[in-house]
Design a protein around this motif. Sequence first.
Motif, PDB file in Angstrom:
ATOM      1  N   VAL A  49      64.174  26.765  10.385  1.00 57.70           N
ATOM      2  CA  VAL A  49      65.418  27.544  10.649  1.00 57.70           C
ATOM      3  C   VAL A  49      66.560  26.811  10.134  1.00 57.70           C
ATOM      4  CG1 VAL A  49      64.596  28.646  12.671  1.00 57.70           C
ATOM      5  CG2 VAL A  49      65.871  26.571  12.718  1.00 57.70           C
ATOM      6  N   ARG A  50      67.743  27.616   9.814  1.00 52.30           N
ATOM      7  CA  ARG A  50      68.957  27.109   9.225  1.00 52.30           C
ATOM      8  C   ARG A  50      69.944  27.000  10.281  1.00 52.30           C
ATOM      9  NH1 ARG A  50      71.092  30.484   5.218  1.00 52.30           N
ATOM     10  NH2 ARG A  50      69.958  31.815   6.278  1.00 52.30           N
ATOM     11  N   ALA A  51      71.005  25.896  10.365  1.00 55.08           N
ATOM     12  CA  ALA A  51      71.948  25.566  11.399  1.00 55.08           C
ATOM     13  C   ALA A  51      73.320  25.235  10.695  1.00 55.08           C
ATOM     14  CB  ALA A  51      71.415  24.332  12.138  1.00 55.08           C
ATOM     15  N   GLN A 104      76.900  33.519  10.624  1.00 55.07           N
ATOM     16  CA  GLN A 104      76.562  32.922   9.189  1.00 55.07           C
ATOM     17  C   GLN A 104      75.224  32.973   9.094  1.00 55.07           C
ATOM     18  OE1 GLN A 104      78.813  29.283   8.559  1.00 55.07           O
ATOM     19  NE2 GLN A 104      80.198  29.796  10.431  1.00 55.07           N
ATOM     20  N   GLY A 105      74.409  33.904   9.855  1.00 52.62           N
ATOM     21  CA  GLY A 105      73.056  33.942   9.462  1.00 52.62           C
ATOM     22  C   GLY A 105      72.088  32.861   9.753  1.00 52.62           C
ATOM     23  N   CYS A 106      72.774  31.956  10.847  1.00 52.11           N
ATOM     24  CA  CYS A 106      71.858  30.893  11.082  1.00 52.11           C
ATOM     25  C   CYS A 106      71.481  31.091  12.521  1.00 52.11           C
ATOM     26  CB  CYS A 106      72.833  29.512  11.184  1.00 52.11           C
ATOM     27  SG  CYS A 106      73.214  29.169   9.299  1.00 52.11           S
ATOM     28  N   ILE A 136      71.534  23.027   6.629  1.00 49.04           N
ATOM     29  CA  ILE A 136      72.447  22.613   7.599  1.00 49.04           C
ATOM     30  C   ILE A 136      73.757  23.130   6.465  1.00 49.04           C
ATOM     31  CG2 ILE A 136      74.106  21.096   8.882  1.00 49.04           C
ATOM     32  CD1 ILE A 136      71.415  19.736   9.554  1.00 49.04           C
ATOM     33  N   ASN A 137      74.642  24.017   7.153  1.00 46.42           N
ATOM     34  CA  ASN A 137      75.997  24.375   6.592  1.00 46.42           C
ATOM     35  C   ASN A 137      75.451  24.718   5.233  1.00 46.42           C
ATOM     36  OD1 ASN A 137      77.538  24.319   8.739  1.00 46.42           O
ATOM     37  ND2 ASN A 137      78.951  22.562   8.205  1.00 46.42           N
ATOM     38  N   GLY A 138      74.666  25.293   4.831  1.00 47.29           N
ATOM     39  CA  GLY A 138      74.190  25.594   3.320  1.00 47.29           C
ATOM     40  C   GLY A 138      73.606  24.918   2.572  1.00 47.29           C
ATOM     41  N   GLU A 157      64.457  19.835  -0.097  1.00 46.79           N
ATOM     42  CA  GLU A 157      64.077  20.960  -0.395  1.00 46.79           C
ATOM     43  C   GLU A 157      63.914  22.296   0.282  1.00 46.79           C
ATOM     44  OE1 GLU A 157      64.375  20.870  -3.963  1.00 46.79           O
ATOM     45  OE2 GLU A 157      65.057  18.666  -3.339  1.00 46.79           O
ATOM     46  N   GLY A 158      64.285  22.047   1.694  1.00 46.57           N
ATOM     47  CA  GLY A 158      63.990  23.226   2.484  1.00 46.57           C
ATOM     48  C   GLY A 158      62.575  23.590   2.873  1.00 46.57           C
TER      49      GLY A 158
END
Length: 282
Positions: free
Chosen positions: A129-131, A162-164, A251-253, A258-259
């Motif tokens: 996931v993103r944060a 922010q979609g996170c 994190i913050n985009g 590499e994800g």
Amino acid sequence: EFALLNGEIIERSEAKVDVEDRGYQFGDGVYEVIRVYNGKMFTLAEHLKRFVKSAESIGISLKYTSEQLTDLLRNLLIKNNLVTGNIYMQVTRGIAPRNHVFPTGNVPPTLVAYTIKGVRPLDNLKTGVRAILTEDIRWLRCDIKSLNLLGNLLAKQKASEQGCFEAIQHRGQDVTEGSSSNIFIVKNGTVITHESNNLILKGITKDVILDLCIKNNIPVIERTFSLAELDEAEEVFLSSTTAEVTPIIGINGKKIREGVPGPITKKLQELFEKEIEKQCGV
Ligand code: PMP
């Protein structure tokens, strides 16, 4: 569906809150969320211990022993046929004329529990996931699992907008925890997470992970780490009762690795699954 209200299992629709319940008016109470796999409660003893401790830390004494609570929760699970999901349980200081001062006399605490069906978050576990980052604006007793969650809610809402999935909170340069999770980094192959003090909730999942690290010779240390260390981390993940061990891949985009989830995170996910199997037989 049934709910538990003060020791009795009743129709959920019959479980009503008084307008002067102190939980409703002041957030004057504490709670727990317990994961259920295969109809069995995971790390139940630890959750009950933390529940009693949180309650005691604000001067609420439960009218039930841990054994009685265990029986009540088991009966609730059976009544609701819960196989995979969560139990939500809270206790408040009870019902009394509105006054900041604690009520005197024999005001019984209000104990409520109900169940929520829910599968494991398999997609998040697999892909991560993103944060976002956000300043930790909460009070200085984050170790109490209090019903007062406004700071956490504002942080989570900001992430969501922010979609996170999660907001990683920090006090100045020090990373504390997520809005509803603990945060871990891997640095030079060592797992690092904030020490359990007044600034974070001592996560039950966090403690399971620390234990798994020690038993499996994965270097681990509990200490405060900085935003700079977070930024340079080899891997980042979060933990909670419902999210288990979830990789954080951005994190913050900015992408981490590499994800893609890292090897130590994946190893801990594997070990965590084995722990679920061991305790709940899934
Ligand atoms: N920190 C906060 C603020 C939380 O709300 C949670 C979720 N309960 C956690 C950490 C993780 O705790 P646990 O592993 O016991 O669910």
